[in-house]
Design a protein around this motif. Structure first.
Motif, PDB file in Angstrom:
ATOM      1  N   LYS A 152       0.914  -1.124   0.055  1.00 48.18           N
ATOM      2  CA  LYS A 152      -0.107  -0.026   0.011  1.00 48.18           C
ATOM      3  C   LYS A 152       0.654   1.200   0.076  1.00 48.18           C
ATOM      4  O   LYS A 152       1.642   1.383   0.824  1.00 48.18           O
ATOM      5  CB  LYS A 152      -1.085   0.117   1.169  1.00 48.18           C
ATOM      6  N   VAL A 153       0.675   2.038  -1.056  1.00 52.77           N
ATOM      7  CA  VAL A 153       1.484   3.469  -1.073  1.00 52.77           C
ATOM      8  C   VAL A 153       0.151   4.442  -1.094  1.00 52.77           C
ATOM      9  O   VAL A 153      -0.737   4.449  -1.583  1.00 52.77           O
ATOM     10  CB  VAL A 153       2.027   3.532  -2.374  1.00 52.77           C
ATOM     11  N   ALA A 154       0.602   5.582  -0.131  1.00 50.73           N
ATOM     12  CA  ALA A 154      -0.341   6.576   0.011  1.00 50.73           C
ATOM     13  C   ALA A 154       0.292   7.830  -0.116  1.00 50.73           C
ATOM     14  O   ALA A 154       1.575   8.125  -0.067  1.00 50.73           O
ATOM     15  CB  ALA A 154      -0.730   6.653   1.419  1.00 50.73           C
ATOM     16  N   TYR A 155      -0.203   8.742  -0.803  1.00 48.92           N
ATOM     17  CA  TYR A 155      -0.202  10.104  -1.026  1.00 48.92           C
ATOM     18  C   TYR A 155      -0.737  11.267  -0.355  1.00 48.92           C
ATOM     19  O   TYR A 155      -2.017  10.999  -0.489  1.00 48.92           O
ATOM     20  CB  TYR A 155       0.041  10.383  -2.912  1.00 48.92           C
ATOM     21  N   THR A 156      -0.171  12.417   0.075  1.00 51.48           N
ATOM     22  CA  THR A 156      -0.863  13.471   0.411  1.00 51.48           C
ATOM     23  C   THR A 156      -0.227  14.744  -0.089  1.00 51.48           C
ATOM     24  O   THR A 156       0.946  15.054   0.057  1.00 51.48           O
ATOM     25  CB  THR A 156      -0.991  13.491   1.950  1.00 51.48           C
ATOM     26  N   GLY A 157      -1.075  15.825  -0.369  1.00 55.02           N
ATOM     27  CA  GLY A 157      -0.892  16.799  -1.012  1.00 55.02           C
ATOM     28  C   GLY A 157      -0.332  18.130   0.084  1.00 55.02           C
ATOM     29  O   GLY A 157       0.408  19.075  -0.535  1.00 55.02           O
ATOM     30  N   CYS A 158      -0.292  17.754   1.382  1.00 54.38           N
ATOM     31  CA  CYS A 158       0.187  18.748   2.286  1.00 54.38           C
ATOM     32  C   CYS A 158       0.550  18.201   3.573  1.00 54.38           C
ATOM     33  O   CYS A 158       0.094  16.988   3.628  1.00 54.38           O
ATOM     34  CB  CYS A 158      -1.008  19.789   2.545  1.00 54.38           C
ATOM     35  N   ILE A 159       0.847  18.807   4.551  1.00 49.93           N
ATOM     36  CA  ILE A 159       1.533  18.221   5.800  1.00 49.93           C
ATOM     37  C   ILE A 159       0.107  17.828   6.778  1.00 49.93           C
ATOM     38  O   ILE A 159       0.528  17.253   7.685  1.00 49.93           O
ATOM     39  CB  ILE A 159       2.496  19.259   6.662  1.00 49.93           C
ATOM     40  N   ILE A 160      -1.025  18.221   6.289  1.00 49.25           N
ATOM     41  CA  ILE A 160      -2.020  17.724   7.041  1.00 49.25           C
ATOM     42  C   ILE A 160      -2.371  16.444   7.311  1.00 49.25           C
ATOM     43  O   ILE A 160      -2.779  15.417   8.120  1.00 49.25           O
ATOM     44  CB  ILE A 160      -3.350  18.319   6.702  1.00 49.25           C
ATOM     45  N   GLY A 161      -1.862  15.653   5.758  1.00 48.22           N
ATOM     46  CA  GLY A 161      -1.792  14.137   5.892  1.00 48.22           C
ATOM     47  C   GLY A 161      -2.907  13.512   5.627  1.00 48.22           C
ATOM     48  O   GLY A 161      -3.247  12.129   6.147  1.00 48.22           O
ATOM     49  N   CYS A 162      -4.227  14.038   5.207  1.00 51.90           N
ATOM     50  CA  CYS A 162      -5.244  13.274   4.853  1.00 51.90           C
ATOM     51  C   CYS A 162      -5.043  11.916   4.199  1.00 51.90           C
ATOM     52  O   CYS A 162      -6.023  10.990   4.532  1.00 51.90           O
ATOM     53  CB  CYS A 162      -6.405  14.190   4.204  1.00 51.90           C
ATOM     54  N   GLY A 163      -4.234  11.804   3.418  1.00 56.42           N
ATOM     55  CA  GLY A 163      -4.063  10.553   2.711  1.00 56.42           C
ATOM     56  C   GLY A 163      -3.502   9.421   3.644  1.00 56.42           C
ATOM     57  O   GLY A 163      -3.092   8.290   3.053  1.00 56.42           O
ATOM     58  N   GLU A 164      -3.066   9.754   4.801  1.00 57.55           N
ATOM     59  CA  GLU A 164      -2.388   8.904   5.685  1.00 57.55           C
ATOM     60  C   GLU A 164      -1.062   8.144   5.117  1.00 57.55           C
ATOM     61  O   GLU A 164      -0.971   7.078   5.338  1.00 57.55           O
ATOM     62  CB  GLU A 164      -3.289   8.010   6.062  1.00 57.55           C
ATOM     63  N   PRO A 165      -0.299   8.764   4.561  1.00 55.58           N
ATOM     64  CA  PRO A 165       1.192   8.220   4.257  1.00 55.58           C
ATOM     65  C   PRO A 165       1.916   7.755   5.195  1.00 55.58           C
ATOM     66  O   PRO A 165       2.549   6.839   5.184  1.00 55.58           O
ATOM     67  CB  PRO A 165       1.813   9.695   3.470  1.00 55.58           C
ATOM     68  N   MET A 166       1.786   8.276   6.502  1.00 53.54           N
ATOM     69  CA  MET A 166       2.570   7.800   7.535  1.00 53.54           C
ATOM     70  C   MET A 166       2.029   6.494   8.095  1.00 53.54           C
ATOM     71  O   MET A 166       2.882   5.915   9.203  1.00 53.54           O
ATOM     72  CB  MET A 166       2.916   8.884   8.624  1.00 53.54           C
TER      73      MET A 166
END
Length: 205
Positions: A115-129
């Motif tokens: 699973k690879v996730a991407y988010t466009g800002c530091i809020i992290g809605c895409g849960e990359p961490m």
């Protein structure tokens, strides 16, 4: 919907755009290949699983793609990119980079679902961490995390492997990580366990 034919499961979604959405035409096209008592399975990774006749797989996938649906294999492959909803606009949040990254990696075979996730800002809605591999856009560059784990009592956030990457550096680094995992991961070894076993030096060598 024809009956009696052997079926194969595929994953579909509306591609990478502003929000995870399907339009009426896409829903109608999907429903053509379902019986009244069948259900669509919605995964946590912004995909729908649908079973279609195996002998018409290529034909049906082409029809799905003609109405804007993206289609992916199910099983031990790199999942399509999980993204945020790009609330600030395409260029500002790096949607072109997300689309290109997804094009390069989605569907590649790996030892276990990746699973690879991407988010466009530091809020992290895409849960990359919390994903196996996570990308976070920061200003005009990209930070890359690996080894996140969202479930279990040993859940943990990903490790910041590289930061301030330009798009091409990001593509190449993610591709290198996936290649190493594909070649050196054990059968059905999750990326989290693989990462714990090999460490960062082997991933960025």
């Amino acid at each position: 919907m024809e009956t009696g034919a052997k079926k194969v499961k595929i994953a579909v979604n509306g591609g990478i755009a502003f929000g995870a959405k399907l339009n009426a035409k896409q829903l109608m096209t999907l429903s053509k290949y379902m019986n009244e008592d069948e259900e669509l399975e919605l995964t946590t990774f912004q995909q729908l699983y649908i079973e279609i006749p195996e002998n018409r797989k290529e034909e049906i996938i082409a029809e799905f793609e003609s109405v804007g649906l993206a289609c992916y294999p199910v099983g031990n492959f790199v999942k399509s990119l999980r993204t945020c909803n790009f609330c600030k606009g395409e260029e500002r949040e790096g949607m072109p980079v997300a689309k290109e990254l997804n094009r390069r990696i989605a569907g590649k075979p790996v030892p276990f679902t990746l699973k690879v996730a991407y988010t466009g800002c530091i809020i992290g809605c895409g849960e990359p961490m919390l994903s196996d591999i996570g990308v976070m856009k920061y200003k005009d560059h990209y930070n890359l995390y690996v080894g996140g784990k969202a479930k279990g009592k040993d859940a943990e956030v990903g490790f910041l492997l590289k930061e301030n990457l330009k798009p091409e550096e990001l593509y190449n680094t993610v591709d290198q990580i996936i290649t190493i995992y594909s070649q050196e991961g054990k059968k059905r070894e999750t990326f989290y366990k693989f990462w714990k076993r090999v460490g960062k030096e082997q991933l960025i060598s």
